[in-house]
Design a protein around this motif. Structure first.
Motif, PDB file in Angstrom:
ATOM      1  N   THR A  29       0.441  -1.096  -0.322  1.00  0.00           N
ATOM      2  CA  THR A  29      -0.005   0.188  -0.249  1.00  0.00           C
ATOM      3  C   THR A  29       1.434   0.620   0.578  1.00  0.00           C
ATOM      4  O   THR A  29       1.900   0.938   0.699  1.00  0.00           O
ATOM      5  CB  THR A  29      -1.084   0.287   1.063  1.00  0.00           C
ATOM      6  OG1 THR A  29      -1.672  -1.014   1.041  1.00  0.00           O
ATOM      7  CG2 THR A  29      -1.574   1.338   1.126  1.00  0.00           C
ATOM      8  N   GLU A  30       0.896   1.972  -1.072  1.00  0.00           N
ATOM      9  CA  GLU A  30       1.343   3.442  -1.143  1.00  0.00           C
ATOM     10  C   GLU A  30       0.278   4.647   0.006  1.00  0.00           C
ATOM     11  O   GLU A  30      -0.687   5.004   0.241  1.00  0.00           O
ATOM     12  CB  GLU A  30       1.457   4.121  -2.425  1.00  0.00           C
ATOM     13  CG  GLU A  30       1.423   3.802  -2.581  1.00  0.00           C
ATOM     14  CD  GLU A  30       2.639   3.375  -4.446  1.00  0.00           C
ATOM     15  OE1 GLU A  30       2.779   3.508  -4.928  1.00  0.00           O
ATOM     16  OE2 GLU A  30       1.241   4.546  -4.816  1.00  0.00           O
ATOM     17  N   TYR A  31       1.181   5.631   1.108  1.00  0.00           N
ATOM     18  CA  TYR A  31       0.047   6.208   1.648  1.00  0.00           C
ATOM     19  C   TYR A  31       0.894   7.435   1.687  1.00  0.00           C
ATOM     20  O   TYR A  31       1.932   7.968   0.989  1.00  0.00           O
ATOM     21  CB  TYR A  31       1.083   5.850   3.072  1.00  0.00           C
ATOM     22  CG  TYR A  31      -0.014   5.101   3.270  1.00  0.00           C
ATOM     23  CD1 TYR A  31      -1.374   4.758   4.400  1.00  0.00           C
ATOM     24  CD2 TYR A  31       1.090   3.502   4.022  1.00  0.00           C
ATOM     25  CE1 TYR A  31      -1.546   3.197   4.495  1.00  0.00           C
ATOM     26  CE2 TYR A  31       0.641   2.037   4.249  1.00  0.00           C
ATOM     27  CZ  TYR A  31      -0.666   2.032   4.162  1.00  0.00           C
ATOM     28  OH  TYR A  31      -1.509   1.035   5.004  1.00  0.00           O
ATOM     29  N   GLU A  32      -0.408   8.270   1.696  1.00  0.00           N
ATOM     30  CA  GLU A  32       0.080   9.976   1.315  1.00  0.00           C
ATOM     31  C   GLU A  32      -0.540  11.053   2.227  1.00  0.00           C
ATOM     32  O   GLU A  32      -1.797  10.158   2.231  1.00  0.00           O
ATOM     33  CB  GLU A  32      -0.719  10.123  -0.090  1.00  0.00           C
ATOM     34  CG  GLU A  32      -0.218  11.898  -0.920  1.00  0.00           C
ATOM     35  CD  GLU A  32      -0.443  11.770  -2.464  1.00  0.00           C
ATOM     36  OE1 GLU A  32      -0.541  12.489  -2.952  1.00  0.00           O
ATOM     37  OE2 GLU A  32      -0.490  10.874  -3.245  1.00  0.00           O
ATOM     38  N   ILE A  33      -0.343  11.651   2.064  1.00  0.00           N
ATOM     39  CA  ILE A  33      -0.748  13.085   3.091  1.00  0.00           C
ATOM     40  C   ILE A  33      -1.385  13.658   3.040  1.00  0.00           C
ATOM     41  O   ILE A  33      -1.031  14.678   2.180  1.00  0.00           O
ATOM     42  CB  ILE A  33       0.154  13.308   4.703  1.00  0.00           C
ATOM     43  CG1 ILE A  33       0.655  11.925   5.442  1.00  0.00           C
ATOM     44  CG2 ILE A  33      -0.673  14.455   5.734  1.00  0.00           C
ATOM     45  CD1 ILE A  33       1.939  12.787   6.148  1.00  0.00           C
ATOM     46  N   ILE A  34      -2.679  13.963   2.788  1.00  0.00           N
ATOM     47  CA  ILE A  34      -3.688  15.173   2.535  1.00  0.00           C
ATOM     48  C   ILE A  34      -3.765  16.358   3.598  1.00  0.00           C
ATOM     49  O   ILE A  34      -3.531  15.987   3.995  1.00  0.00           O
ATOM     50  CB  ILE A  34      -5.270  14.877   2.057  1.00  0.00           C
ATOM     51  CG1 ILE A  34      -4.980  13.830   1.391  1.00  0.00           C
ATOM     52  CG2 ILE A  34      -5.431  15.738   0.979  1.00  0.00           C
ATOM     53  CD1 ILE A  34      -4.768  13.739  -0.705  1.00  0.00           C
ATOM     54  N   PRO A  35      -2.607  17.153   2.902  1.00  0.00           N
ATOM     55  CA  PRO A  35      -2.255  18.533   3.743  1.00  0.00           C
ATOM     56  C   PRO A  35      -4.062  19.166   4.751  1.00  0.00           C
ATOM     57  O   PRO A  35      -4.049  19.395   5.245  1.00  0.00           O
ATOM     58  CB  PRO A  35      -1.839  19.942   3.076  1.00  0.00           C
ATOM     59  CG  PRO A  35      -2.464  19.569   1.455  1.00  0.00           C
ATOM     60  CD  PRO A  35      -2.896  18.503   0.948  1.00  0.00           C
ATOM     61  N   GLU A  36      -5.342  19.079   3.843  1.00  0.00           N
ATOM     62  CA  GLU A  36      -5.959  20.003   3.842  1.00  0.00           C
ATOM     63  C   GLU A  36      -6.898  18.569   4.756  1.00  0.00           C
ATOM     64  O   GLU A  36      -8.358  18.102   3.327  1.00  0.00           O
ATOM     65  CB  GLU A  36      -6.672  20.816   2.969  1.00  0.00           C
ATOM     66  CG  GLU A  36      -8.002  21.401   3.416  1.00  0.00           C
ATOM     67  CD  GLU A  36      -8.673  23.163   2.932  1.00  0.00           C
ATOM     68  OE1 GLU A  36      -9.152  23.647   2.803  1.00  0.00           O
ATOM     69  OE2 GLU A  36      -7.002  22.861   1.650  1.00  0.00           O
ATOM     70  N   THR A  37      -8.182  18.342   5.123  1.00  0.00           N
ATOM     71  CA  THR A  37      -9.232  17.621   5.813  1.00  0.00           C
ATOM     72  C   THR A  37     -10.467  18.355   6.478  1.00  0.00           C
ATOM     73  O   THR A  37     -10.408  19.413   6.626  1.00  0.00           O
ATOM     74  CB  THR A  37      -8.816  16.291   6.830  1.00  0.00           C
ATOM     75  OG1 THR A  37      -8.410  16.995   8.047  1.00  0.00           O
ATOM     76  CG2 THR A  37      -7.753  15.665   5.866  1.00  0.00           C
ATOM     77  N   PRO A  38     -11.640  17.652   6.139  1.00  0.00           N
ATOM     78  CA  PRO A  38     -12.674  18.406   6.811  1.00  0.00           C
ATOM     79  C   PRO A  38     -12.726  18.477   8.229  1.00  0.00           C
ATOM     80  O   PRO A  38     -11.668  17.573   9.642  1.00  0.00           O
ATOM     81  CB  PRO A  38     -14.001  17.446   6.599  1.00  0.00           C
ATOM     82  CG  PRO A  38     -13.209  16.975   4.981  1.00  0.00           C
ATOM     83  CD  PRO A  38     -11.901  16.479   5.530  1.00  0.00           C
ATOM     84  N   ALA A  39     -14.034  18.941   9.054  1.00  0.00           N
ATOM     85  CA  ALA A  39     -13.773  18.677  10.580  1.00  0.00           C
ATOM     86  C   ALA A  39     -13.183  17.485  10.725  1.00  0.00           C
ATOM     87  O   ALA A  39     -13.996  16.243  10.218  1.00  0.00           O
ATOM     88  CB  ALA A  39     -15.454  20.095  11.157  1.00  0.00           C
ATOM     89  N   LYS A  40     -12.894  17.579  12.091  1.00  0.00           N
ATOM     90  CA  LYS A  40     -12.856  15.869  12.952  1.00  0.00           C
ATOM     91  C   LYS A  40     -14.286  15.558  13.860  1.00  0.00           C
ATOM     92  O   LYS A  40     -13.650  14.330  14.042  1.00  0.00           O
ATOM     93  CB  LYS A  40     -11.127  15.836  13.092  1.00  0.00           C
ATOM     94  CG  LYS A  40      -9.743  15.821  12.302  1.00  0.00           C
ATOM     95  CD  LYS A  40      -8.776  16.101  13.046  1.00  0.00           C
ATOM     96  CE  LYS A  40      -7.735  16.102  11.790  1.00  0.00           C
ATOM     97  NZ  LYS A  40      -6.022  15.599  12.322  1.00  0.00           N
TER      98      LYS A  40
END
Length: 384
Positions: A29-40
């Motif tokens: 599996t390849e992982y990538e960080i998404i810098p902007e995400t919705p409210a947690k």
């Protein structure tokens, strides 16, 4: 779960994956960080995206985005299931979460893969010939099926809808419908099924089948438009149905069906004069895009828009407002976050290499994009 905990949780699975298959390399599996995400603090944990993969390539794959960690996991099925031969299979055609299970409809492999919705570990499969789409109702899964082989044939048989018990994963009932059925919805204990007749072109089907759920019998076929495909239920129990047309002189159209006084079943009340390939509903808005192919010009006409489902009028001719739709080659899937209203659109690009997933704000501004598998198509959200 923190980012560190996320990696620690999946590291043992990676080690298992590299040691289980002797004859076949498991792609990690390849992982990538998404810098902007919705409210947690939303009720949505993340979403799954199934990549169709080109027919015959056996490259259907599964991606997952986790809103809490901001990690996008690309092609994780093989790593979580290292002993499964041929992995997901050939052409992922639909996906859905119901209860604790994730269902992936794999069209040309004639099966529905059933996974644990939290871990992605395989629980089993249901064998359904030439399966297309999945919907859920009162503890059952319903899968539309072309029944016959994957083949253009003027004598292709009528299709069917299969009922599957979500506990035992056993097929419990089956009903014959029209030719090459596609999407389905249930309204007031009746199921409505869009029949395409795509294998029998140019003699397309033009009906929506009506199934009485109690007896699981087809009780009516309602003429709507040729080569039907999408069928979505809005918050007022109206049905929105797309016709792909014949790709020549009869264009794609969007139809509205609703129950009128004096009628036992739905009737067609409106024809919206737009092309529509796919759509997603949120509140009183229907978001749509069209990728309309024309055999004469050998080209696509691409459009985006929003319809007010109360007035049935087009209120916007592009839900992407910052011009970034120019980055999208072939829109191929759409979904809307049920709480934040973020709009997810997939791009199939050239159909044979990695696609892209785009996230737009409710105001149509691009927030982020990420590389996907081949032909990203169908999205389902995972509740917390």
């Amino acid at each position: 779960m923190t980012t560190k905990q996320f990696f620690l949780y999946f590291l043992p699975l990676l080690l298992v994956a590299t040691s289980c298959r002797e004859d076949e390399l498991v792609v990690p599996t390849e992982y990538e960080i998404i810098p902007e995400t919705p409210a947690k603090d939303t009720k949505v944990r993340g979403f799954y995206l199934v990549n169709e993969g080109n027919m015959g390539s056996n490259k259907c794959s599964l991606d997952y985005f986790d809103y809490l960690t901001g990690l996008y996991a690309r092609n994780f099925y093989a790593e979580r299931n290292p002993n499964v031969i041929k992995e997901l299979g050939d052409v992922g055609n639909d996906i859905g979460v119901y209860g604790s299970k994730l269902y992936v409809v794999v069209n040309c492999s004639h099966k529905v893969e059933v996974l644990d919705s939290r871990s992605g570990v395989r629980l089993g499969q249901v064998d359904i010939p030439n399966c297309r789409y999945v919907r859920f109702h009162r503890g059952k899964a319903y899968i539309s099926s072309y029944v016959g082989p994957v083949l253009i044939d003027a004598n292709a048989p009528k299709g069917a809808v299969y009922e599957v018990d979500t506990t035992s994963l056993a097929v419990t009932r089956k009903v014959t419908v029209g030719y090459q059925p596609e999407e389905m919805e249930v309204v007031n204990d009746y199921m409505y099924v869009a029949n395409s007749g795509g294998y029998r072109a140019p003699n397309y089907d033009n009906t929506v089948s009506v199934i009485q759920m109690v007896d699981f019998k087809q009780v009516q076929q309602i003429p709507v438009g040729i080569n039907l495909h999408r069928l979505k239920k809005d918050r007022y129990d109206k049905l929105w149905v797309t016709s792909r047309g014949d790709h020549k002189s009869r264009p794609s159209r969007l139809f509205v069906m609703e129950k009128k006084p004096g009628y036992n079943q739905m009737v067609v009340t409106d024809t919206i004069p737009i092309a529509c390939t796919n759509m997603a509903l949120r509140g009183d808005s229907l978001y749509y895009y069209a990728t309309e192919w024309n055999d004469y010009t050998a080209s696509n006409t691409i459009s985006y828009g929003i319809i007010d489902i109360r007035s049935k009028e087009v209120v916007s001719t592009n839900f992407i407002t910052d011009g970034t739709e120019k980055e999208i080659t072939i829109p191929y899937g759409i979904a809307i976050h049920p709480e934040t209203g973020d709009i997810l659109v997939t791009d199939a690009k050239n159909y044979v290499s990695s696609g892209t997933l785009y996230c737009f704000s409710p105001k149509g501004k691009k927030k982020w994009s990420v590389r996907t598998g081949d032909i990203p198509a169908h999205i389902t959200f995972l509740p917390r």
